[in-house]
Structures are given as structure tokens and as C-alpha cells.
Design a protein around this motif. Sequence first.
Motif, PDB file in Angstrom:
ATOM      1  N   UNK A 122      -4.179  18.935  16.674  1.00 14.55           N
ATOM      2  CA  UNK A 122      -4.483  18.312  17.955  1.00 14.55           C
ATOM      3  C   UNK A 122      -4.950  19.412  18.899  1.00 14.55           C
ATOM      4  N   UNK A 123      -6.267  19.554  19.013  1.00 14.10           N
ATOM      5  CA  UNK A 123      -6.818  20.687  19.757  1.00 14.10           C
ATOM      6  C   UNK A 123      -6.508  20.633  21.246  1.00 14.10           C
ATOM      7  N   UNK A 124      -6.155  19.465  21.762  1.00  9.81           N
ATOM      8  CA  UNK A 124      -5.873  19.347  23.189  1.00  9.81           C
ATOM      9  C   UNK A 124      -4.546  19.956  23.595  1.00  9.81           C
ATOM     10  N   UNK A 125      -3.670  20.253  22.629  1.00 12.07           N
ATOM     11  CA  UNK A 125      -2.329  20.730  22.956  1.00 12.07           C
ATOM     12  C   UNK A 125      -2.174  22.249  22.898  1.00 12.07           C
ATOM     13  N   UNK A 126      -3.202  22.957  22.508  1.00 14.47           N
ATOM     14  CA  UNK A 126      -3.256  24.418  22.522  1.00 14.47           C
ATOM     15  C   UNK A 126      -2.059  25.079  21.847  1.00 14.47           C
ATOM     16  N   UNK A 127      -1.128  25.647  22.658  1.00 10.73           N
ATOM     17  CA  UNK A 127      -0.011  26.378  22.084  1.00 10.73           C
ATOM     18  C   UNK A 127       0.802  25.553  21.114  1.00 10.73           C
ATOM     19  N   UNK A 128       1.084  24.313  21.460  1.00  8.85           N
ATOM     20  CA  UNK A 128       1.835  23.429  20.568  1.00  8.85           C
ATOM     21  C   UNK A 128       1.047  23.148  19.297  1.00  8.85           C
ATOM     22  N   UNK A 129      -0.273  23.064  19.427  1.00  6.25           N
ATOM     23  CA  UNK A 129      -1.113  22.803  18.265  1.00  6.25           C
ATOM     24  C   UNK A 129      -1.065  23.965  17.280  1.00  6.25           C
ATOM     25  N   UNK A 130      -1.045  25.190  17.801  1.00  5.26           N
ATOM     26  CA  UNK A 130      -0.979  26.365  16.927  1.00  5.26           C
ATOM     27  C   UNK A 130       0.350  26.414  16.196  1.00  5.26           C
ATOM     28  N   UNK A 131       1.447  26.122  16.895  1.00  7.02           N
ATOM     29  CA  UNK A 131       2.767  26.103  16.243  1.00  7.02           C
ATOM     30  C   UNK A 131       2.813  25.046  15.144  1.00  7.02           C
ATOM     31  N   UNK A 132       2.271  23.863  15.428  1.00  6.21           N
ATOM     32  CA  UNK A 132       2.265  22.795  14.425  1.00  6.21           C
ATOM     33  C   UNK A 132       1.386  23.170  13.247  1.00  6.21           C
ATOM     34  N   UNK A 133       0.252  23.796  13.510  1.00  3.95           N
ATOM     35  CA  UNK A 133      -0.652  24.224  12.448  1.00  3.95           C
ATOM     36  C   UNK A 133       0.025  25.230  11.521  1.00  3.95           C
ATOM     37  N   UNK A 134       0.716  26.202  12.101  1.00  8.66           N
ATOM     38  CA  UNK A 134       1.390  27.221  11.291  1.00  8.66           C
ATOM     39  C   UNK A 134       2.512  26.605  10.461  1.00  8.66           C
ATOM     40  N   UNK A 135       3.238  25.668  11.047  1.00 10.30           N
ATOM     41  CA  UNK A 135       4.324  25.009  10.318  1.00 10.30           C
ATOM     42  C   UNK A 135       3.774  24.233   9.127  1.00 10.30           C
ATOM     43  N   UNK A 136       2.678  23.502   9.336  1.00 14.85           N
ATOM     44  CA  UNK A 136       2.094  22.724   8.243  1.00 14.85           C
ATOM     45  C   UNK A 136       1.489  23.623   7.172  1.00 14.85           C
ATOM     46  N   UNK A 137       0.918  24.750   7.580  1.00 13.83           N
ATOM     47  CA  UNK A 137       0.314  25.666   6.616  1.00 13.83           C
ATOM     48  C   UNK A 137       1.342  26.224   5.647  1.00 13.83           C
ATOM     49  N   UNK A 138       2.621  26.264   6.084  1.00 14.27           N
ATOM     50  CA  UNK A 138       3.693  26.765   5.221  1.00 14.27           C
ATOM     51  C   UNK A 138       4.373  25.657   4.413  1.00 14.27           C
ATOM     52  N   UNK A 139       4.000  24.405   4.711  1.00 16.05           N
ATOM     53  CA  UNK A 139       4.571  23.267   3.987  1.00 16.05           C
ATOM     54  C   UNK A 139       4.107  23.280   2.541  1.00 16.05           C
ATOM     55  N   UNK A 140       4.998  22.955   1.613  1.00 11.48           N
ATOM     56  CA  UNK A 140       4.671  22.995   0.182  1.00 11.48           C
ATOM     57  C   UNK A 140       3.491  22.092  -0.164  1.00 11.48           C
ATOM     58  N   UNK A 141       3.320  20.983   0.571  1.00 10.59           N
ATOM     59  CA  UNK A 141       2.218  20.069   0.250  1.00 10.59           C
ATOM     60  C   UNK A 141       0.856  20.713   0.478  1.00 10.59           C
ATOM     61  N   UNK A 142       0.805  21.697   1.359  1.00  6.53           N
ATOM     62  CA  UNK A 142      -0.462  22.337   1.686  1.00  6.53           C
ATOM     63  C   UNK A 142      -0.620  23.688   0.983  1.00  6.53           C
TER      64      UNK A 142
END
Length: 243
Positions: A122-142
Amino acid sequence: MIVVQYLRSIFFIVQMYVMLAVFAVGGLPYALIGGRRAAIHVCRGYCKWVCWSAGWAVGLKTEIRGPIPKGDVLIAAKHQSFLDILMIYAAIPRGKFIMKKELVWTPFVGWYAYLIGCIPVDRGKRGAAIKAMLAQAKNARFAGGQLVIFAQGTRVAAGAKKPYKIGAGALYTDLGLTCVPAATNVGVFWPRHGILRKPGVAIVEFLPEIEPGLQIGDYMKKIEAEIETASDLLMAEAGFKVA
């Protein structure tokens, strides 16, 4: 001649979207049963179709330069049009993208984005978006494969300048992956907007690897310098006057 090229471009665009539906619907049972590997095969098949059909439909050839990334790496890429997405994905064996969240709800595209492991942001959320992106990148599904992020965060027209986004640096430092920068000149022939597709040779070039360990500021300066310099050279090679 320009009228003929417009007509050829319209034909190419129409068949491209028709074949998107054909690949997406026809390949869906295979992708659902076979999982991520099967979905990747379907997506790469479609990308190769578009690259091939661009050659005979509008005279636009495609070329990949540099060693193709095959391991678990981060690809920080220049993004000028839809074509560079297709060329990169057709070249790499297990690709997935950082993509804007709205695409999740797009017919066909959203289905396969989920199946191949793309990470919506969600590009509109900036800092929160980066945290969510990093969390998902470490998820086993990805996990596993080549994670592609467009370093400027959006399409940028050939010759235009736009700052590089910190998300590419956050992924590099947080995941500890080798980064492969990627340059392109595709916007010279296939612009962000409009119908006309010009004949020529569209190139994506994978540049030398950047090993993990750089400070984020040094990394951001390095990828911007290398990607912009290489992209300017590719565009100049295509006859585009770079400011």
C-alpha cells in the motif's frame, strides 16, 4: 507509414490482451493444481508470447544482456513501461514482484500475482508500507527466487528523472540478499502512455551484482548511479537523445 504503425500497434495491443485471457483462463487449472511452479510456467509463457509477438506485429525486438539472475537475489530494476516487466519475468526462472496493492483485485493479473508470490504494498502508507513489505518478504510463502522491485517505485518515462525510493534499500539491508541492478531502454519504443509501439530493439540489461553489507545510503547512491548510467547508454544506443 506512421498510420500503418498505429494500426499495427492497435492490432498488437488487442491480441496481447486477448492472449492474456487465453493464458490466464486456460492455465488456471494447471496453476491451481501445480502450485507456484506451475503458475510461474504460465506467466513466463505469456511474457514470452508478448515479447515474440511484438517482433512480428510492430517490429519491436527484445534483448536481454548480462548474466541472468538465477539464485535467491533482489533485482532493483528501472521501470519505463509494461514491457520491462514482461522481459524481466520471461528471463528469470522464479520471479516475483513488489507490486502496488490495487493490482491484487485486477482480473487475471491479481490471481497469478498471488500464486507466484508477489508482495502487495500500500504505497499510500509509506513507513507502514515498508514495514509490511519487509514482514511479507520474510514470510515462508514468499521465500525463494528472484524478488524484483522497481527502484523508483513507478514507471518513469524515457529520459525523465525521478528519485529512487528507500524501499529498495530497506529490502537490501533487511533481507541480506545480493542485489542485481537492471537497466533498460524500453520506454523509447513502448511509452508509459499512448498506443504507438515503435520498431527497434528493446533491451533489459542485468548489471554486476552488489553483494550484501553496504550501508543503506551507500547502496542507494550506487544503484541509482549504475542503473541511470546504464539506462542512459541503452537509450542513446537506441537513438534517444538523453539530456
